[in-house]
Write a protein that holds these residues in place. Structure first.
Motif, PDB file in Angstrom:
ATOM      1  N   PHE A   6       0.833  -1.201   0.000  1.00 47.02           N
ATOM      2  CA  PHE A   6       0.000   0.000   0.000  1.00 47.02           C
ATOM      3  C   PHE A   6       0.872   1.257   0.000  1.00 47.02           C
ATOM      4  N   MET A   7       1.901   1.263   0.830  1.00 53.74           N
ATOM      5  CA  MET A   7       2.788   2.427   0.902  1.00 53.74           C
ATOM      6  C   MET A   7       3.421   2.724  -0.460  1.00 53.74           C
ATOM      7  N   GLU A  19      15.297   5.452  24.836  1.00 53.70           N
ATOM      8  CA  GLU A  19      15.324   6.788  24.240  1.00 53.70           C
ATOM      9  C   GLU A  19      13.958   7.058  23.639  1.00 53.70           C
ATOM     10  N   LEU A  20      13.333   8.135  24.066  1.00 55.04           N
ATOM     11  CA  LEU A  20      12.037   8.554  23.528  1.00 55.04           C
ATOM     12  C   LEU A  20      12.249   9.218  22.172  1.00 55.04           C
ATOM     13  N   GLU A  21      11.678   8.606  21.129  1.00 54.80           N
ATOM     14  CA  GLU A  21      11.809   9.178  19.789  1.00 54.80           C
ATOM     15  C   GLU A  21      10.481   9.023  19.045  1.00 54.80           C
ATOM     16  N   LEU A  22      10.359   9.724  17.938  1.00 53.14           N
ATOM     17  CA  LEU A  22       9.339   9.394  16.953  1.00 53.14           C
ATOM     18  C   LEU A  22      10.060   8.812  15.746  1.00 53.14           C
ATOM     19  N   GLY A  23       9.362   7.953  15.008  1.00 56.93           N
ATOM     20  CA  GLY A  23       9.922   7.410  13.778  1.00 56.93           C
ATOM     21  C   GLY A  23       9.028   7.787  12.615  1.00 56.93           C
ATOM     22  N   PHE A  24       9.615   7.986  11.437  1.00 61.92           N
ATOM     23  CA  PHE A  24       8.756   8.167  10.256  1.00 61.92           C
ATOM     24  C   PHE A  24       9.131   7.143   9.195  1.00 61.92           C
ATOM     25  N   PHE A  25       8.089   6.674   8.497  1.00 62.54           N
ATOM     26  CA  PHE A  25       8.283   5.657   7.468  1.00 62.54           C
ATOM     27  C   PHE A  25       8.334   6.274   6.076  1.00 62.54           C
ATOM     28  N   VAL A  26       9.308   5.839   5.298  1.00 64.91           N
ATOM     29  CA  VAL A  26       9.380   6.238   3.894  1.00 64.91           C
ATOM     30  C   VAL A  26       8.313   5.453   3.137  1.00 64.91           C
ATOM     31  N   GLY A  27       7.407   6.176   2.467  1.00 65.11           N
ATOM     32  CA  GLY A  27       6.354   5.525   1.688  1.00 65.11           C
ATOM     33  C   GLY A  27       6.848   5.190   0.297  1.00 65.11           C
ATOM     34  N   THR A  29      19.002  12.037   1.680  1.00 72.36           N
ATOM     35  CA  THR A  29      19.111  11.699   0.255  1.00 72.36           C
ATOM     36  C   THR A  29      19.997  12.674  -0.509  1.00 72.36           C
ATOM     37  N   SER A  30      20.592  13.663   0.177  1.00 69.95           N
ATOM     38  CA  SER A  30      21.322  14.719  -0.530  1.00 69.95           C
ATOM     39  C   SER A  30      22.562  14.191  -1.253  1.00 69.95           C
ATOM     40  N   ASN A  31      23.058  13.026  -0.852  1.00 69.03           N
ATOM     41  CA  ASN A  31      24.207  12.435  -1.570  1.00 69.03           C
ATOM     42  C   ASN A  31      23.736  11.457  -2.645  1.00 69.03           C
ATOM     43  N   GLY A  32      22.421  11.366  -2.832  1.00 67.90           N
ATOM     44  CA  GLY A  32      21.890  10.475  -3.865  1.00 67.90           C
ATOM     45  C   GLY A  32      21.577   9.071  -3.383  1.00 67.90           C
ATOM     46  N   THR A  33      21.727   8.821  -2.091  1.00 69.25           N
ATOM     47  CA  THR A  33      21.430   7.459  -1.622  1.00 69.25           C
ATOM     48  C   THR A  33      19.945   7.165  -1.807  1.00 69.25           C
ATOM     49  N   PRO A  34      19.617   5.972  -2.314  1.00 71.63           N
ATOM     50  CA  PRO A  34      18.197   5.666  -2.495  1.00 71.63           C
ATOM     51  C   PRO A  34      17.542   5.244  -1.183  1.00 71.63           C
ATOM     52  N   LEU A  35      16.422   5.880  -0.859  1.00 67.09           N
ATOM     53  CA  LEU A  35      15.554   5.374   0.205  1.00 67.09           C
ATOM     54  C   LEU A  35      14.500   4.506  -0.471  1.00 67.09           C
ATOM     55  N   ARG A  36      14.000   3.526   0.258  1.00 71.15           N
ATOM     56  CA  ARG A  36      13.032   2.605  -0.329  1.00 71.15           C
ATOM     57  C   ARG A  36      11.779   2.510   0.535  1.00 71.15           C
ATOM     58  N   THR A  37      10.701   2.078  -0.079  1.00 74.35           N
ATOM     59  CA  THR A  37       9.449   1.860   0.642  1.00 74.35           C
ATOM     60  C   THR A  37       9.705   1.013   1.886  1.00 74.35           C
ATOM     61  N   GLY A  38       9.279   1.509   3.027  1.00 69.10           N
ATOM     62  CA  GLY A  38       9.433   0.744   4.267  1.00 69.10           C
ATOM     63  C   GLY A  38      10.648   1.125   5.083  1.00 69.10           C
TER      64      GLY A  38
END
Ligand code: CA
Length: 418
Positions: A70-71, A199-207, A334-343
């Protein structure tokens, strides 16, 4: 906006929220949405032919043990499903409201399901974006007069974590063993950590991700972020302290990270975006955004020792105090061009405010163990003991409703004894 499903005003999951998760009962794991005390079964809704083909494709992306399919459809599909669900569940829509048989198939009490890890996580990155946290840690371990490293105010500092040890809330965490060395000891020893911390954090998911070599511009970053969860980045301070020079955290962090099961859509958090702290010096152009991207999210950490009946709050902080925003984190990543992926999962780093009781980990709350935290009942904690449960909660306060994250909770198990 109200739903025909009764949701009290202080409940985490009103119609304004609609977070996604993966659940199972006697049927295999599938995708659902939380509304009040229920899970809305999206797979069953798709099977029942309720979806318009313009919203999601004919392929049932909800018939899976993760949100990834779905993402991967992208922001247009996420908005379409959210819009459709909002309409279906709103007071004036009779389709499901007046069909008892269909309601029984699609709405399952949350008490009757088990929540699974919602996402098949490819890569996990953890940032260090709270200025108060970085300053406190820098004061303890570097120089109180000059706590931040020179790079800190120019970019959100991060490191690559370990995706395979991200667990869903409720999975207990075993105290890790590792190499540690006291300052005055001639050599290190191996054994259970004595500096276990949360450690108290929030996480965000790459869609949706990016092609290799193609950075995501900051003004497009939000299109790639699916939603957010609570995140507990368990840490073994003594292991971390001995190992982290020169390459950064490794075994002191990689044994466990816990997340809440419901992924709150970025769209549900949009009304709570606010101006963040002033950034000085002004960030470089690729990290500059005119839009407000801090978020007004109240967070709290509670501890419950084996001897306590109820968890007690040990700290409270607002996420709006974070220096670097999630879109700055994504653009920098991503500023160096590294690919992020779904999930892919990104953690914000420990969230600490200015006040002493707003610090997001025991290392800071107890100031390296010199000021132990007092628990109701008389116990004290500099670091976590076996049997301690750590509970994190949070949410945004709207006008007559609340967009909450539920909770991430896990207990510390004793170290392996063999
Ligand atoms: Ca962390």
């Amino acid at each position: 906006m109200r739903s025909w499903i009764d949701v009290p005003p202080d409940h985490d999951f009103p119609i304004q929220n609609l977070p996604y998760g993966v659940f199972e009962n006697d049927c295999p794991a599938r995708v659902g949405v939380a509304i009040g005390e229920f899970v809305f079964d999206l797979k069953a809704a798709h099977d029942a032919g309720l979806f318009d083909a313009t919203v999601v494709a004919r392929d049932n992306v909800f018939d899976r043990g993760s949100l990834n399919a779905f993402m991967a459809l992208g922001r247009h599909a996420w908005s379409g499903v959210r819009h459709w669900l909002t309409s279906l569940l709103s007071t004036d829509n009779p389709t499901l409201r007046d069909d008892a048989a269909l309601r029984k198939r699609l709405l399952i009490p949350q008490a009757q399901v088990r929540m699974k890890l919602p996402v098949e996580i490819g890569d996990f990155t953890d940032f260090y974006a709270s200025k108060h946290h970085a300053s406190n840690v820098g004061s303890m371990f570097r120089d109180p007069a000059n706590p931040l490293t020179p790079n800190w105010v120019h970019m959100p500092i991060g490191y690559h974590g370990r995706a395979g040890s991200v667990f869903v809330s409720g999975v207990d965490v075993r105290r890790p063993c590792g190499q540690t060395k006291a300052d005055d000891a001639p050599a290190p020893t191996f054994g259970p950590t004595r500096g276990l911390d949360y450690e108290l954090e929030l996480g965000f998911f790459v869609g949706t991700g990016n092609e290799p070599g193609q950075p995501i511009p900051i003004d497009r970053a939000a299109d790639h972020i699916f939603g957010m969860v609570l995140l507990n980045d368990w840490s073994a301070r003594d292991i971390q302290r001995w190992e982290y020079v020169p390459l950064g955290p490794f075994l002191g962090k990689s044994f466990a990270t816990s997340i809440s099961p419901w992924v709150v859509p970025l769209d549900a958090l949009a009304p709570f975006r606010v101006e963040g702290p002033a950034q000085s010096p002004t960030p470089l152009p690729h990290l500059r955004s005119d839009a407000p991207w801090a978020m007004d999210i109240e967070l709290e950490v509670l501890l419950k020792s084996a001897a306590m009946r109820e968890p007690a709050r040990v700290s409270r902080v607002n996420f709006r105090t974070m220096y670097w925003s999630i879109v700055q984190m994504l653009a920098h990543h991503t500023s160096n061009g590294t690919p992020l992926r779904t999930g892919d999962l990104c953690g914000t780093g420990t969230i600490s405010g200015e006040a002493e009781d707003s610090r997001g980990c025991l290392l800071e709350l107890s100031w390296k163990g010199t000021k132990p935290v007092h628990l109701p009942g008389g116990e004290m904690r500099s670091f976590l003991q076996d049997g301690d449960a750590v509970v994190m909660r949070g949410g945004c306060q709207g006008d007559g409703y609340r967009v909450g994250f539920g909770e991430v909770s896990a207990k510390v198990l004793p170290a392996r004894s063999d």
